[in-house]
Scaffold this active site. Structure first.
Site, PDB file in Angstrom:
ATOM      1  N   HIS A   1       0.834  -1.206   0.000  1.00  0.00           N
ATOM      2  CA  HIS A   1       0.000   0.000   0.000  1.00  0.00           C
ATOM      3  C   HIS A   1       0.867   1.254   0.000  1.00  0.00           C
ATOM      4  O   HIS A   1       0.589   2.216  -0.731  1.00  0.00           O
ATOM      5  CB  HIS A   1      -0.917  -0.002   1.226  1.00  0.00           C
ATOM      6  CG  HIS A   1      -1.598   1.316   1.486  1.00  0.00           C
ATOM      7  ND1 HIS A   1      -2.490   1.875   0.600  1.00  0.00           N
ATOM      8  CD2 HIS A   1      -1.486   2.196   2.510  1.00  0.00           C
ATOM      9  CE1 HIS A   1      -2.928   3.033   1.080  1.00  0.00           C
ATOM     10  NE2 HIS A   1      -2.316   3.249   2.232  1.00  0.00           N
TER      11      HIS A   1
ATOM     12  N   HIS B   1       3.645   7.970   3.647  1.00  0.00           N
ATOM     13  CA  HIS B   1       2.519   8.859   3.950  1.00  0.00           C
ATOM     14  C   HIS B   1       1.835   8.590   5.277  1.00  0.00           C
ATOM     15  O   HIS B   1       1.422   9.505   5.967  1.00  0.00           O
ATOM     16  CB  HIS B   1       1.469   8.775   2.848  1.00  0.00           C
ATOM     17  CG  HIS B   1       0.674   7.502   2.883  1.00  0.00           C
ATOM     18  ND1 HIS B   1       1.218   6.275   2.598  1.00  0.00           N
ATOM     19  CD2 HIS B   1      -0.616   7.275   3.197  1.00  0.00           C
ATOM     20  CE1 HIS B   1       0.302   5.352   2.723  1.00  0.00           C
ATOM     21  NE2 HIS B   1      -0.834   5.927   3.086  1.00  0.00           N
TER      22      HIS B   1
ATOM     23  N   HIS C   1       0.488   9.359  17.302  1.00  0.00           N
ATOM     24  CA  HIS C   1       1.275   8.555  16.371  1.00  0.00           C
ATOM     25  C   HIS C   1       1.884   9.414  15.259  1.00  0.00           C
ATOM     26  O   HIS C   1       2.851   9.018  14.623  1.00  0.00           O
ATOM     27  CB  HIS C   1       0.443   7.404  15.798  1.00  0.00           C
ATOM     28  CG  HIS C   1      -0.835   7.811  15.127  1.00  0.00           C
ATOM     29  ND1 HIS C   1      -2.053   7.324  15.521  1.00  0.00           N
ATOM     30  CD2 HIS C   1      -1.090   8.636  14.107  1.00  0.00           C
ATOM     31  CE1 HIS C   1      -2.997   7.836  14.766  1.00  0.00           C
ATOM     32  NE2 HIS C   1      -2.435   8.632  13.898  1.00  0.00           N
TER      33      HIS C   1
ATOM     34  N   ARG D   1      -9.740   8.916 -13.434  1.00  0.00           N
ATOM     35  CA  ARG D   1     -10.636   9.954 -13.942  1.00  0.00           C
ATOM     36  C   ARG D   1     -10.478  11.230 -13.109  1.00  0.00           C
ATOM     37  O   ARG D   1     -10.506  12.340 -13.650  1.00  0.00           O
ATOM     38  CB  ARG D   1     -12.089   9.461 -13.908  1.00  0.00           C
ATOM     39  CG  ARG D   1     -13.086  10.471 -14.464  1.00  0.00           C
ATOM     40  CD  ARG D   1     -14.500   9.897 -14.481  1.00  0.00           C
ATOM     41  NE  ARG D   1     -15.469  10.908 -14.878  1.00  0.00           N
ATOM     42  CZ  ARG D   1     -15.799  11.198 -16.139  1.00  0.00           C
ATOM     43  NH1 ARG D   1     -15.211  10.544 -17.133  1.00  0.00           N
ATOM     44  NH2 ARG D   1     -16.688  12.130 -16.424  1.00  0.00           N
TER      45      ARG D   1
ATOM     46  N   LYS E   1     -18.938  18.582 -12.925  1.00  0.00           N
ATOM     47  CA  LYS E   1     -19.710  17.400 -13.306  1.00  0.00           C
ATOM     48  C   LYS E   1     -19.290  16.143 -12.543  1.00  0.00           C
ATOM     49  O   LYS E   1     -19.959  15.110 -12.616  1.00  0.00           O
ATOM     50  CB  LYS E   1     -19.587  17.149 -14.811  1.00  0.00           C
ATOM     51  CG  LYS E   1     -18.193  16.727 -15.265  1.00  0.00           C
ATOM     52  CD  LYS E   1     -18.175  16.433 -16.752  1.00  0.00           C
ATOM     53  CE  LYS E   1     -16.799  15.970 -17.222  1.00  0.00           C
ATOM     54  NZ  LYS E   1     -16.800  15.616 -18.658  1.00  0.00           N
TER      55      LYS E   1
ATOM     56  N   ARG F   1     -16.084   4.689   0.987  1.00  0.00           N
ATOM     57  CA  ARG F   1     -15.391   4.708   2.277  1.00  0.00           C
ATOM     58  C   ARG F   1     -16.302   4.173   3.374  1.00  0.00           C
ATOM     59  O   ARG F   1     -15.902   3.332   4.188  1.00  0.00           O
ATOM     60  CB  ARG F   1     -14.942   6.135   2.609  1.00  0.00           C
ATOM     61  CG  ARG F   1     -14.210   6.271   3.938  1.00  0.00           C
ATOM     62  CD  ARG F   1     -13.954   7.737   4.289  1.00  0.00           C
ATOM     63  NE  ARG F   1     -13.133   7.865   5.486  1.00  0.00           N
ATOM     64  CZ  ARG F   1     -13.580   7.762   6.735  1.00  0.00           C
ATOM     65  NH1 ARG F   1     -14.865   7.538   6.952  1.00  0.00           N
ATOM     66  NH2 ARG F   1     -12.749   7.879   7.756  1.00  0.00           N
TER      67      ARG F   1
END
Length: 491
Positions: A64, A103, A136, A234, A255, A267
């Protein structure tokens, strides 16, 4: 061709990823990946206890993190290609990629994350060290500095054109993310205010739309066997930077508003179906319970030969680097009598003899707020009887939302139109659809029992239904009966 780009073409590596296909990574990213601090992510499950529920959820934080580093670079390159006037440099892109690679040091930390993902800091630490405050984010930034220093990467970073300490500071600032309240004064040192949009690529604290989510939506759905309806490519195609109140933000075409609502619904669906799954939650609780009992009996060597326990290893980056999901099997396979209680709990997990879900109800944030401060203790006290004591019960509350608690997530998203791509604006929900949800958050209250005898459990279910009714919460349905009518006023 510059020396930097020559080194890139000669030393870059291609990773074949099941989600993003062939990813070409800068050689400096490869140097970071090939460190012990990053390699430990191979031994930390991405979804923690969900692997005990979904057999396909075997993926790790390692892949990931690489995926997010790749996507961060792709979005930065897309913005540079469509808007050369933004002056996004090679240095900027490389820094963004490194921040993406590491990240979750700042938001959902990986390098700075303990075993079994969020279980370590959300459930284990509060039990093992009550009252101990631990962010953290801070530990994550310490781990990044430790990684760079321990492996002598400063020279490598300068070799590929980065300027230290400025760029190292910039990377850490992007890991933490841009404070959405920053408008007038610019407190960041890595880049000037005209490049504020770069701080939204990896950890977008303004509206939650960032490459971290793009990767884990696609990756988690793939491994869980759940359809992902959001197309991040997209989004890249329509992403554009516009200035709002003197600060530059990443915007998208008007749009695309319905697609973004679909993204936030994805999510929520992942939380509802996987992350907050009833079995997943009790498995994670039992793992944390076992870790608490094993805490003082697990010794991990840190810097200078000093020894640390499970709960104190986070205070030393050398010790924390050695702390992975492997501690689960270390306890399970140990013959140490001090680990007997912890071992028994883990054996219940692997034999699927976990604590039993008695019943559950759902409520709104407002309903939770009006409950007593010690409502969990009050509830377990109300359930006792017929041979069951309060300590036989486990109460877990799980909140699921669209990313901004009970707020509409699209309220903070900026859009632009085809007619005027330089002007950013918000889109009111009434202009989108009358069928949009009006509530964006809910909390599940679940009651589990450590004992599995059915007869006393039925008594506890009856008591829970009465407890819910007395407090105006939805009353769980009894099998074979219609659900009771709920009073909208909660009375």
């Amino acid at each position: 061709m510059s020396k930097t780009w020559f080194l890139f073409y000669v030393l870059c590596q291609v990773f074949n990823d099941p989600i993003h296909g062939h990813m070409t990574l800068h050689p400096l990213l490869v140097k970071i990946i090939d460190t012990p601090q990053f390699q430990r992510l191979r031994n930390i499950k991405q979804l923690g206890g969900a692997y005990f529920v979904y057999p396909g959820a075997s993926h790790n934080r390692f892949e990931h993190s690489i995926g997010v580093g790749y996507l961060a670079g792709e979005l930065a390159k897309a913005l540079s290609a469509t808007q050369p006037e933004l002056n996004i440099t090679e240095r900027d892109i490389l820094c963004v990629q490194i921040a993406g690679l590491c990240h979750d040091l700042g938001y959902l930390p990986y390098l700075g994350h303990g075993p079994f993902s969020h279980l370590y800091d959300k459930m284990f630490i509060p039990e093992a060290r009550p009252g101990h405050e631990w962010r953290h984010e801070d530990a994550s930034l310490q781990m990044f500095d430790h990684l760079v220093e321990r492996n002598g990467l400063q020279q490598e970073m300068e070799r590929y054109g980065l300027v230290l300490p400025e760029d190292q500071t910039f990377i850490k600032e992007m890991i933490v993310g841009l404070d959405p309240e920053t408008v007038d004064e610019w407190p960041y040192e890595g880049r000037s205010k005209d490049k504020s949009f770069l701080y939204e690529i990896v950890a977008n604290k303004t509206n939650g739309i960032d490459v971290d989510k793009f990767d884990y939506f696609a990756r988690d759905c793939h491994h869980l066997g759940i359809r992902n309806n959001f197309d991040h490519l997209r989004y890249f195609r329509f992403a554009r930077v516009c200035e709002v109140d003197g600060q530059r933000h990443i915007c998208t075409r008007d749009k695309e508003v319905n697609n973004l609502y679909d993204m936030f619904h994805t999510r929520y669906s992942l939380h509802r179906r996987a992350y907050q799954h009833s079995v997943n939650k009790i498995m994670e609780f039992m793992i944390a319970e076992a870790f608490v009992k094993a805490d003082e009996h697990i010794q991990i060597e840190g810097s200078g030969g000093k020894m640390f326990t499970l709960s104190t290893a986070k205070d030393n980056m050398e010790a924390f680097t050695k702390l992975t999901d492997c501690v689960f099997n270390q306890i399970l396979n140990s013959s140490d009598q001090g680990l007997a209680e912890a071992r028994e709990i883990l054996q219940r997990i692997i034999t699927r003899n976990h604590y039993k879900l008695l019943t559950e109800t759902n409520c709104t944030p407002n309903q939770i707020e009006i409950l007593e401060a010690n409502w969990k203790e009050e509830l377990t006290g109300a359930l006792q009887g017929d041979g069951l004591n309060p300590e036989d019960f486990v109460v877990i509350d799980s909140t699921m939302d669209y990313g901004r608690k009970d707020k509409d997530p699209i309220e903070k998203v900026y859009f632009y139109s085809k007619r005027d791509p330089t002007r950013a604006f918000h889109i009111p929900r009434e202009r989108v659809s009358s069928l949009l949800p009006t509530c964006f958050s809910e909390t599940l209250i679940r009651v589990y029992c450590k004992k599995t005898d059915e007869e006393p459990l039925e008594h506890a279910r009856v008591c829970f239904r009465k407890w819910c009714k007395d407090r105006g919460l939805p009353v769980p349905q009894v099998e074979g009966q219609e659900a009771p009518q709920q009073n909208p006023g909660g009375e």
